[in-house]
Design a protein around this motif. Structure first.
Motif, mmCIF file in Angstrom:
data_model
loop_
_atom_site.group_PDB
_atom_site.id
_atom_site.type_symbol
_atom_site.label_atom_id
_atom_site.label_comp_id
_atom_site.label_asym_id
_atom_site.label_seq_id
_atom_site.Cartn_x
_atom_site.Cartn_y
_atom_site.Cartn_z
ATOM 1 N N TYR A 263 -20.915 -1.449 25.791
ATOM 2 C CA TYR A 263 -20.829 -2.118 27.092
ATOM 3 C C TYR A 263 -19.384 -2.428 27.452
ATOM 4 O O TYR A 263 -18.886 -2.036 28.514
ATOM 5 N N GLY A 264 -18.684 -3.148 26.573
ATOM 6 C CA GLY A 264 -17.289 -3.458 26.862
ATOM 7 C C GLY A 264 -16.448 -2.216 27.039
ATOM 8 O O GLY A 264 -15.571 -2.150 27.923
ATOM 9 N N THR A 265 -16.713 -1.191 26.230
ATOM 10 C CA THR A 265 -15.952 0.052 26.342
ATOM 11 C C THR A 265 -16.237 0.745 27.668
ATOM 12 O O THR A 265 -15.337 1.337 28.279
ATOM 13 N N SER A 266 -17.475 0.656 28.150
ATOM 14 C CA SER A 266 -17.793 1.268 29.445
ATOM 15 C C SER A 266 -17.023 0.599 30.572
ATOM 16 O O SER A 266 -16.661 1.248 31.569
ATOM 17 N N LYS A 267 -16.735 -0.694 30.431
ATOM 18 C CA LYS A 267 -15.986 -1.400 31.471
ATOM 19 C C LYS A 267 -14.503 -1.043 31.425
ATOM 20 O O LYS A 267 -13.845 -0.951 32.466
ATOM 21 N N VAL A 268 -13.960 -0.834 30.222
ATOM 22 C CA VAL A 268 -12.584 -0.350 30.122
ATOM 23 C C VAL A 268 -12.472 1.028 30.772
ATOM 24 O O VAL A 268 -11.540 1.305 31.546
ATOM 25 N N ALA A 269 -13.442 1.897 30.492
ATOM 26 C CA ALA A 269 -13.441 3.223 31.108
ATOM 27 C C ALA A 269 -13.561 3.117 32.622
ATOM 28 O O ALA A 269 -12.902 3.858 33.368
ATOM 29 N N GLY A 270 -14.394 2.191 33.095
ATOM 30 C CA GLY A 270 -14.553 2.009 34.536
ATOM 31 C C GLY A 270 -13.261 1.582 35.210
ATOM 32 O O GLY A 270 -12.963 2.020 36.332
ATOM 33 N N GLU A 271 -12.488 0.744 34.554
ATOM 34 C CA GLU A 271 -11.215 0.332 35.152
ATOM 35 C C GLU A 271 -10.227 1.500 35.192
ATOM 36 O O GLU A 271 -9.404 1.593 36.112
ATOM 37 N N GLU A 272 -10.302 2.390 34.228
ATOM 38 C CA GLU A 272 -9.457 3.590 34.285
ATOM 39 C C GLU A 272 -9.891 4.503 35.435
ATOM 40 O O GLU A 272 -9.052 5.117 36.106
ATOM 41 N N ILE A 273 -11.192 4.590 35.664
ATOM 42 C CA ILE A 273 -11.687 5.338 36.823
ATOM 43 C C ILE A 273 -11.157 4.713 38.104
ATOM 44 O O ILE A 273 -10.725 5.412 39.033
ATOM 45 N N ALA A 274 -11.176 3.381 38.179
ATOM 46 C CA ALA A 274 -10.663 2.688 39.360
ATOM 47 C C ALA A 274 -9.209 3.050 39.619
ATOM 48 O O ALA A 274 -8.804 3.322 40.764
ATOM 49 N N LYS A 275 -8.398 3.055 38.577
ATOM 50 C CA LYS A 275 -6.982 3.392 38.734
ATOM 51 C C LYS A 275 -6.810 4.837 39.198
ATOM 52 O O LYS A 275 -5.919 5.144 40.008
ATOM 53 N N MET A 276 -7.653 5.729 38.690
ATOM 54 C CA MET A 276 -7.602 7.132 39.111
ATOM 55 C C MET A 276 -7.879 7.271 40.596
ATOM 56 O O MET A 276 -7.172 7.973 41.334
ATOM 57 N N VAL A 277 -8.910 6.579 41.072
ATOM 58 C CA VAL A 277 -9.287 6.657 42.485
ATOM 59 C C VAL A 277 -8.182 6.080 43.374
ATOM 60 O O VAL A 277 -7.871 6.622 44.430
ATOM 61 N N VAL A 278 -7.581 4.987 42.922
ATOM 62 C CA VAL A 278 -6.468 4.391 43.676
ATOM 63 C C VAL A 278 -5.310 5.378 43.787
ATOM 64 O O VAL A 278 -4.731 5.571 44.863
ATOM 65 N N ARG A 279 -4.942 6.009 42.672
ATOM 66 C CA ARG A 279 -3.837 6.978 42.688
ATOM 67 C C ARG A 279 -4.139 8.140 43.620
ATOM 68 O O ARG A 279 -3.289 8.585 44.396
ATOM 69 N N ARG A 280 -5.356 8.633 43.558
ATOM 70 C CA ARG A 280 -5.702 9.838 44.310
ATOM 71 C C ARG A 280 -5.937 9.576 45.790
ATOM 72 O O ARG A 280 -5.478 10.339 46.652
ATOM 73 N N ASP A 281 -6.645 8.483 46.096
ATOM 74 C CA ASP A 281 -7.125 8.272 47.461
ATOM 75 C C ASP A 281 -6.433 7.145 48.203
ATOM 76 O O ASP A 281 -6.630 7.003 49.411
#
Length: 297
Positions: free
Chosen positions: A147-165
């Protein structure tokens, strides 16, 4: 014209409080696995949609249909104990990827549910002493569970979307969410300290979670930011430093806690969002506040 916000997990326990808080200020599209039924009247400024957020095609179809100004992604499996670890991780990460990716592609800002569990205190085999107290959003993340690891991964996804879009994404890290008149944390407070060490005896009222989500939606973040959602105090009613020292036998080298101050700092949300928690267990544990209904009369 009222702006549209899509809320995933909107019929869940905390999701419905968020939808209720936003309805009127926004037109809320309440998304969950199931629809309440066509015979059920919809409340003003709320409509329902049945979507599986782990299905990327369904999510892209949803956001293409509504082209919302913002998305609140609250759908997830909220803990690792009741499901296989692979289900928890796969559901949470695929849901975060599908929703945040689709939101970024339609230019929608996002507020989504990360977690205090990302720090690795909760669900660890041996609860580690925090690196410093109070914990702020820069504290190291070191989860040992899916669970905690999925949230760390989710925040990395968030950063990716911010960079791209170029959209804004706020990652809300709620503490243990409590409900008026149903403060489970107080039952834990009456047991031994081990029951609450995983989040340093922190909690947050669901109404404060909803108001923080609203504040994050209204802010111009200029990228990705993480924010704690936590009450101002611990739920035990004793000095927090005393609880830490009693459980771990020591304090971190850096420890600046005053009385029963929460171990999770909300100074960042106060500074960037002008948000502060307004509810404490002292008045909310026995409060008679009905859960919101998203249905019409």
């Amino acid at each position: 014209m009222t702006e549209t916000v899509v809320v995933t997990g909107g019929r869940g326990r905390s999701g419905r409080w968020i939808c209720d808080h936003l309805a009127g200020e926004y037109h809320v599209v309440c998304v969950d696995l199931d629809h309440p039924g066509w015979e059920v009247p919809e409340r003003d400024h709320v409509e329902f949609k049945a979507v599986d957020v782990t299905d990327g095609a369904e999510v892209r179809d949803l956001l293409a249909e509504y082209a919302p100004e913002a998305v609140v992604h609250w759908a997830a499996i909220p803990a690792p104990e009741r499901h296989a670890g692979t289900r928890v991780f796969d559901t949470n990460v695929s849901g975060a990827y599908n929703v945040l990716d689709a939101a970024g592609r339609v230019g929608a800002d996002v507020v989504w549910a990360s977690s205090e569990s990302a720090y690795g205190l909760a669900f660890a085999e041996e609860t580690p002493l925090p690196a410093y107290l109070p914990i702020d959003e820069d504290h190291p993340m070191a989860p040992e569970d899916p669970y905690g690891t999925s949230k760390v991964a989710g925040e990395e996804i968030a950063k990716m979307v911010v960079r791209r879009d170029g959209v804004d994404v706020a990652s809300i890290r709620p503490s243990w969410i409590q409900y008026p008149g149903e403060y489970t944390c107080r039952d834990v407070a009456e047991g031994d300290l081990a029951g609450g060490a995983g989040n340093c005896w922190s909690y947050v009222d669901v109404r404060d979670v909803a108001s923080l989500v609203a504040a994050a939606l209204e802010a111009d973040l200029g990228g990705h930011e993480a924010f704690h959602a936590a009450a101002a105090d611990n739920y035990v009613g004793r000095p927090t430093a005393d609880l830490v020292e009693e459980f771990w036998g020591e304090l971190p080298a850096e420890c600046e806690l005053d009385g029963d101050q929460s171990a999770l700092s909300t100074a960042k949300a106060q500074g960037l969002l002008a948000w502060e928690p307004t509810h404490s267990w002292r008045e909310a544990a026995d409060a008679d506040v009905p859960a919101p209904s998203l249905l019409g009369e």
